[in-house]
Design a protein around this motif. Sequence first.
Motif: not given
Length: 261
Positions: A113-114, A117-118, A120, A122-123, A201
């Motif tokens: 997940f991290t 996110r890094d 960009q 996510n989702n 996510v």
Amino acid sequence: MLGVLAVTVGPFLWQLSTSLKSTTEDIYAYPPNLLPERPTLDNYAGVADIIPLWRYALNSLQVAVANVVTNLVGASLAGYALARLRFRGRGLAGLAFVAALLVPLESIVIAQFTMMRDLQLNNTLTAVVLPGAVGALNVLLMRNAFANLPYEIEEAAVIDGANVWQRFVRVALPSVRGTLAVVAIFAFMGAWDDFLWPLIVLSDSDNFTLTVGLNFLHGTFQQNPRLVAAGTVIAVAPLLVMFACLQRYFFRGVGEGAVKG
């Protein structure tokens, strides 16, 4: 075998029966009735009325197809390299894939997940696909399938002037079509059935996959298990269709790519 069949197939048959029962039938009757008295498809229509079923199914299909493509390409390339090419560290690379099978998803999900996110991502459906783009088990299946091919076939191709890519595409791949079907089925099932990672996510309901979207049926309609059963059957149906289409190659491929001790 009959006992195993009852344990594995019985719950699915009960879900199918429940999904076809009308609201006038008691699904908790004793003794239970497997066959509906008045079969109806209203429960399936009710699922589509509650959640955007076709949007979620399309999202799941996109993820599953992308997962199949990436696993077929990545696992076949890695498996061929481990089985046929000579390079430093090949043994360690093989051990790394074996070790990857021992790592549970729950222990690395935060790191995944991290990372998303890094990046960009996510989702997005891309974030759903990436962690399973190339499965370690699929690499080992392809590695063993290629290792079982007679070396004389490729030696003849070398004499004819074929390079590594030509031997891979024209000689090796056509000989392991059964294992490719096994990898495709495993990749499709893993992506289609995945619930935990898409739930973590994805935050926008428009991007939900089918398994995540069907979870709304439990919270909103806890007192109507008929809709939950109908949603379950809808989620399982594509897997049954895919396996029915590829079962001939699947059973042949299990022997081609069996992981030997």
